[in-house]
Design a protein around this motif. Structure first.
Motif, PDB file in Angstrom:
ATOM      1  N   ASP A 136      49.207  36.074  52.116  1.00 39.29           N
ATOM      2  CA  ASP A 136      49.551  37.477  51.863  1.00 39.29           C
ATOM      3  C   ASP A 136      49.853  38.167  53.186  1.00 39.29           C
ATOM      4  O   ASP A 136      49.213  37.896  54.210  1.00 39.29           O
ATOM      5  N   LEU A 137      50.836  39.070  53.162  1.00 40.20           N
ATOM      6  CA  LEU A 137      51.219  39.842  54.346  1.00 40.20           C
ATOM      7  C   LEU A 137      51.659  41.215  53.881  1.00 40.20           C
ATOM      8  O   LEU A 137      52.592  41.331  53.086  1.00 40.20           O
ATOM      9  N   LYS A 138      50.978  42.260  54.362  1.00 36.46           N
ATOM     10  CA  LYS A 138      51.264  43.623  53.927  1.00 36.46           C
ATOM     11  C   LYS A 138      51.188  44.576  55.110  1.00 36.46           C
ATOM     12  O   LYS A 138      50.492  44.304  56.092  1.00 36.46           O
ATOM     13  N   ASN A 179      48.210  52.133  59.824  1.00 37.53           N
ATOM     14  CA  ASN A 179      49.199  51.641  60.776  1.00 37.53           C
ATOM     15  C   ASN A 179      48.807  50.256  61.305  1.00 37.53           C
ATOM     16  O   ASN A 179      48.610  50.042  62.501  1.00 37.53           O
ATOM     17  N   MET A 180      48.709  49.301  60.378  1.00 40.20           N
ATOM     18  CA  MET A 180      48.376  47.934  60.765  1.00 40.20           C
ATOM     19  C   MET A 180      48.969  46.944  59.772  1.00 40.20           C
ATOM     20  O   MET A 180      49.267  47.274  58.623  1.00 40.20           O
ATOM     21  N   LEU A 217      46.198  43.294  62.159  1.00 39.76           N
ATOM     22  CA  LEU A 217      46.817  43.407  63.475  1.00 39.76           C
ATOM     23  C   LEU A 217      47.265  44.862  63.659  1.00 39.76           C
ATOM     24  O   LEU A 217      48.225  45.300  63.020  1.00 39.76           O
ATOM     25  N   PRO A 218      46.585  45.628  64.493  1.00 41.36           N
ATOM     26  CA  PRO A 218      46.944  47.032  64.689  1.00 41.36           C
ATOM     27  C   PRO A 218      48.335  47.191  65.296  1.00 41.36           C
ATOM     28  O   PRO A 218      48.728  46.432  66.187  1.00 41.36           O
ATOM     29  N   VAL A 219      49.062  48.178  64.806  1.00 42.99           N
ATOM     30  CA  VAL A 219      50.344  48.560  65.401  1.00 42.99           C
ATOM     31  C   VAL A 219      50.039  49.679  66.392  1.00 42.99           C
ATOM     32  O   VAL A 219      49.655  50.784  65.984  1.00 42.99           O
ATOM     33  N   TYR A 241      59.019  52.688  56.548  1.00 42.75           N
ATOM     34  CA  TYR A 241      58.040  53.650  57.073  1.00 42.75           C
ATOM     35  C   TYR A 241      58.576  55.039  56.749  1.00 42.75           C
ATOM     36  O   TYR A 241      59.658  55.419  57.187  1.00 42.75           O
ATOM     37  N   GLU A 242      57.800  55.787  55.959  1.00 45.94           N
ATOM     38  CA  GLU A 242      58.285  57.092  55.483  1.00 45.94           C
ATOM     39  C   GLU A 242      57.402  58.209  55.963  1.00 45.94           C
ATOM     40  O   GLU A 242      56.224  58.034  56.209  1.00 45.94           O
TER      41      GLU A 242
END
Length: 263
Positions: free
Chosen positions: A170-172, A178-179, A228-230, A262-263
């Motif tokens: 899974d990848l979300k 914001n990660m 993984l934090p952005v 990204y909205e």
């Protein structure tokens, strides 16, 4: 003031108090056939400035939870335990170290001649525990008793060519936090360690945001969930996130991509 005992149990020991032990290496890996013994050395150092430490060696089991945190159990509790395969010299079971003194522990792992299971990998933990708590003070000036316990992870595998394999499930993207949230599973019979890297591409402007690398450890069958934090604030637009899990050579890479707005 009331006194109480502060008992610290860590795998890589980092203390600022007047007492402490250093254990090296924090992980030991054994590779031997059924019935064949393998021995390695572990160094234990008293890093205290003035306290002599009375130390005892014991064994236990451990595993990772979904977040990769250590979960501790009594010895021979888990199906993959090799705690009862481990032997230690009688002189190494209990010993004292003066400040700055170091001792080498001889650890031997002997898998049974007749296998009790079909598992390729087994684990245990060897504890070095301080038996004589020492006086100290906490950050508020209260008197405390400090006792240290350090654990060394023990791994055993059979000398067969088992293939290591991870698979991303899974990848979300979590816009609120914001990660990038990632789930992957160790589908092999052995432990798999490695590094996760990634980047986010704004498909409209071409701007790239590189994610910090994350080191991970897994045991066979483990499902791992991590974030993984952005580190940058994204502009509104369309993005492509690419994640790479590197756990060996160039042939051992697991990759996934995610498109999001990204909205």
């Amino acid at each position: 003031m009331n006194k109480f005992i502060l008992f610290l149990s860590l795998f890589i020991l980092q203390v600022n108090a007047q007492t402490g032990i250093s254990v090296s290496p924090p992980r030991v890996y054994f590779d031997s056939k059924s019935g064949v013994s393998n021995t390695q050395m572990i160094s234990v150092t008293n890093v205290s400035a003035k306290n002599t430490l009375d130390l005892a060696v014991s064994l236990g089991d451990w595993e990772y939870d979904e977040k990769g945190e250590n979960q501790m159990f009594s010895s021979n509790t888990l199906a993959n335990s090799c705690a009862n395969w481990i032997s230690i010299k009688n002189s190494d079971n209990y010993f004292s170290l003066k400040p700055g003194e170091k001792k080498e522990l001889e650890i031997t792992v002997t898998p049974p001649e007749v296998d009790n299971d079909t598992l390729a990998a087994h684990t245990a933990v060897l504890y070095v525990s301080q038996m004589n708590p020492v006086d100290d003070v906490d950050n508020k000036g209260a008197s405390i008793k400090v006792s240290i316990r350090s654990g060394i992870k023990v791994f055993h595998s059979y000398p067969e060519n088992f293939i290591r394999k991870l698979e991303i499930e899974d990848l979300k993207y979590d816009q609120k936090l914001n990660m990038i949230n990632l789930k992957f599973r160790n589908q092999s019979k052995l432990w798999v360690d490695g590094k996760i890297s990634g980047e986010i591409l704004n498909t409209q402007t071409g701007k790239k945001t590189v994610l910090d690398n994350v080191v991970f450890y897994t045991l066979p069958g483990n499902l791992r969930a991590l974030s993984l934090p952005v580190l940058e604030t994204l502009e509104k637009g369309s993005y492509n996130a690419s994640i790479i899990i590197d756990y060996g050579d160039a042939a051992q890479l697991e990759m996934a991509e995610l498109n999001f707005n990204y909205e």
